[in-house]
Enzyme design. Structure first.
Site, PDB file in Angstrom:
ATOM      1  N   LYS A 193      39.201 121.841  85.524  1.00  0.00           N
ATOM      2  CA  LYS A 193      39.799 122.042  86.851  1.00  0.00           C
ATOM      3  C   LYS A 193      39.417 120.899  87.793  1.00  0.00           C
ATOM      4  O   LYS A 193      40.265 120.352  88.510  1.00  0.00           O
ATOM      5  CB  LYS A 193      39.343 123.378  87.427  1.00  0.00           C
ATOM      6  CG  LYS A 193      39.897 123.708  88.811  1.00  0.00           C
ATOM      7  CD  LYS A 193      39.460 125.107  89.234  1.00  0.00           C
ATOM      8  CE  LYS A 193      39.989 125.466  90.608  1.00  0.00           C
ATOM      9  NZ  LYS A 193      39.375 124.676  91.687  1.00  0.00           N
ATOM     10  N   ASP A 259      25.286 123.697  84.237  1.00  0.00           N
ATOM     11  CA  ASP A 259      23.925 123.225  84.513  1.00  0.00           C
ATOM     12  C   ASP A 259      23.186 122.910  83.215  1.00  0.00           C
ATOM     13  O   ASP A 259      22.446 121.928  83.125  1.00  0.00           O
ATOM     14  CB  ASP A 259      23.139 124.280  85.300  1.00  0.00           C
ATOM     15  CG  ASP A 259      23.715 124.519  86.687  1.00  0.00           C
ATOM     16  OD1 ASP A 259      24.438 123.639  87.183  1.00  0.00           O
ATOM     17  OD2 ASP A 259      23.445 125.584  87.266  1.00  0.00           O
TER      18      ASP A 259
END
Length: 461
Positions: A193, A259
Site C-alpha cells: 500500500k 517491525d
C-alpha cells in the site's frame, strides 16, 4: 547462518516514533440497555513497547546491543519508554507521547483509542546533535517512521548523509506517500500500500512489480529496494527482481510484522549477511510474529523452532488437502515423483518449483506404484519414510501419496495452477497438462539420479 547470527551482538542505533501499545483485555458478553453496543468488562491491562520501541524490542530479542534516540513528552508514556529502553530521549514539554489503547475481547481487537501529537518536533537540531555524537559506535541505523513528527525531512537528511560518510547502513521503515526525505538510504521497507502511494501506481501485479520496485531504487538513490508483500513474501530489487516467499502457517494478528522485518534486516546487514538471505530470514521472523497476538518481539530460538515445524503434519490425503486449498486463495504448484533416495538434484528441483508459486504440493508414488514402475527391488525406502523426508524440507508445503501409475487422477482432483516437471519432458506428453493453467519444465542437476546412487552402492559391495 542462524547459529552464526545467534552469537552476534551488533550495536544498532534506532531513531523514530517511540510509542506505547496498551492492551485492555475485556469480557464482552452483554449488550448495554442504554444503546445497541457491547458492555466491556475490563479483565486486565498489558502495556507494551510500540512503534520504534517495538523494533527496539525485536532487535534486543535477537541479541543486538540496541540504543534508542528519540523525542517524548513529559507524560506517563514518555516515562515508561525511558524506563524500559536503553538510550537517550529529549523531553519536549507539553507533547503527547503516542499511546495506543487496543480494546481486546475474546482474542479479537474491537476498538483502538489513540492519544498522540503528530506535529513536527521542536527539537530537530538537538536530536541531530545527539545523533552526530553517538553514530560512530554503531554498525547500522534504523529509522522507524510512524508519521508522529520525530523523523522530519531535516532529521532524516542529516542522519542519512552522516551515516553514508561513515559507511554505516541506514534502513528505513517509511510512512506516508513522499519518500524524498529518505533519499540516499541503504534500503526502505514499504508495504504494498505504501509503495503504491509513493509510486502513484494503480497496482503492483505482474510486470508492474518489477517496474515499481526498480523505480523506487532509482528515484530515491537506494542501495536495495524492498517491498513487503504480506502473504506473498518480500520483493527485493538489487541487480534484478527476486521474491523471498512468505513462510506463515497461521495468521492471528499482523501487528508488528513490519517491525520484525526491519529488525532482522538491520541485524543481518550489521553482520554483512547477503541481502536476499536476510530477506528470507525476515520472512521467517514475520511468520513467527503473525502467529501471535499483539506487538511482540521475535528471537532466533523462535525462528529455529518455526523452521523445525512438525513435518509429519504436512503429509495429507487428497481430501484433506482439497479442504485446506479451498480456504486460501494461493497459487498452487504441483510436481510428482518416486523420490526413492532423495539427493541434491531433488533438492534443487523442488526449491526451484516452490519459487513458482505460493504452495508447493508433491505427489508421491506409493510403494505399490513404485514397484510397478521401477521393479520388484524398489522402492528402497517406504512411502512413509519418503514422505517424511520430503516434508522435512521447508520449501515443500504438502506431500500427498497416490497409488496410480500416473498423477492424472490426483491433478484432476486438486486442480493446481502450475504443473512442474523435469526438462527431460520437453518433447513428451505431460500428464495433466490440459488441466492446469501452465506447465513449467525445470532443468535437473546433471549427474544426480536415484538409479546412479543405487548402482554406486552395488559397485562398492
Amino acid at each position: 547462518m542462524l547459529e552464526f547470527l545467534s552469537q552476534q551482538k551488533p550495536k544498532i542505533l534506532i531513531i523514530g516514533d517511540f510509542m506505547v501499545d496498551n492492551y485492555t483485555w475485556c469480557d464482552c458478553s452483554r449488550i448495554s440497555p442504554e444503546a445497541p453496543v457491547l458492555i466491556a468488562k475490563t479483565l486486565k491491562e498489558d502495556k507494551r513497547l510500540g512503534g520504534a520501541a517495538n523494533v527496539y524490542a525485536n532487535l534486543k530479542s535477537l541479541g543486538a546491543d540496541v540504543f534508542a534516540l528519540g523525542v517524548v513528552g513529559d507524560d506517563e508514556s514518555g516515562k515508561f519508554l525511558q524506563e524500559n529502553l536503553k538510550g537517550e530521549f529529549l523531553i519536549q514539554k507539553g507533547r503527547k507521547t503516542p499511546f495506543k489503547n487496543r480494546i481486546m475481547a475474546h482474542n479479537q481487537q474491537v476498538l483502538r483509542l489513540d492519544e498522540e501529537d503528530i506535529s513536527e518536533i521542536l527539537l530537530e537540531n538537538e536530536l541531530i546533535a545527539l545523533f552526530d555524537e553517538k553514530i560512530k559506535d554503531f554498525k547500522a541505523v534504523v529509522l522507524s517512521d510512524y508519521a508522529k513528527g520525530v523523523l522530519t525531512p531535516k532529521v532524516c537528511k542529516a542522519v542519512i548523509e552522516k551515516a553514508k560518510v561513515l559507511n554505516i547502513p541506514v534502513l528505513v521503515d517509511p510512512k506516508g506517500s513522499d519518500f524524498n526525505k529518505y533519499s540516499g538510504a541503504t534500503l526502505l521497507t514499504p508495504n504494498k500500500k505504501e509503495a503504491l502511494e509513493a509510486l502513484k501506481f494503480e497496482n503492483l501485479e505482474g510486470e508492474n512489480l518489477e517496474k515499481g520496485i526498480k523505480k523506487l531504487k532509482e528515484d530515491f538513490s537506494l542501495r536495495y529496494s524492498i517491498i513487503t508483500l504480506s502473504e506473498a513474501g518480500i520483493a527485493l530489487f538489487d541487480e534484478g527482481l527476486k521474491i523471498a516467499p512468505a513462510k506463515a502457517l497461521e495468521v492471528y494478528d499482523v501487528t508488528g510484522a513490519g517491525d520484525s522485518v526491519i529488525a532482522v534486516l538491520a541485524f543481518c546487514l550489521a553482520n554483512e549477511i547477503e541481502i536476499f538471505k536476510a530477506c528470507e530470514l525476515a520472512n521467517e521472523a514475520a511468520a513467527v510474529v503473525v502467529s501471535k497476538i499483539g506487538s511482540v518481539s521475535v528471537s532466533f530460538d523462535e525462528i529455529k523452532s518455526f523452521k523445525r515445524v512438525d513435518f509429519e503434519k504436512k503429509i495429507k490425503s487428497k481430501e484433506e488437502l482439497l479442504v485446506l486449498l479451498k480456504q486460501n486463495n494461493k497459487k498452487i504448484v504441483f510436481t510428482n515423483g518416486c523420490f526413492d533416495i532423495v539427493h541434491f538434484g531433488h533438492i534443487k528441483y523442488l526449491d526451484k518449483a516452490k519459487r513458482l508459486g505460493d504452495v508447493l504440493i508433491v505427489g508421491l508414488n506409493s510403494d505399490a506404484s513404485v514397484k510397478r514402475l521401477k521393479g520388484e527391488s524398489r522402492p528402497v525406502n517406504s512411502e512413509f519414510q519418503r514422505a517424511c523426508m520430503l516434508a522435512a524440507f521447508y520449501f515443500v508445503d504438502f506431500v500427498v501419496i497416490f497409488d496410480e501409475d500416473t498423477p492424472l487422477e490426483l491433478i484432476s482432483f486438486l486442480k493446481p495452477d502450475i504443473l512442474v516437471k523435469g526438462a527431460d519432458y520437453k518433447d513428451k506428453l505431460v500428464v495433466g497438462a490440459d488441466i492446469v493453467s501452465r506447465v513449467e519444465l525445470i532443468d535437473f542437476e546433471e549427474g544426480f539420479s536415484t538409479s546412479k546412487i543405487i548402482e554406486k552402492i552395488k559397485d562398492k559391495k
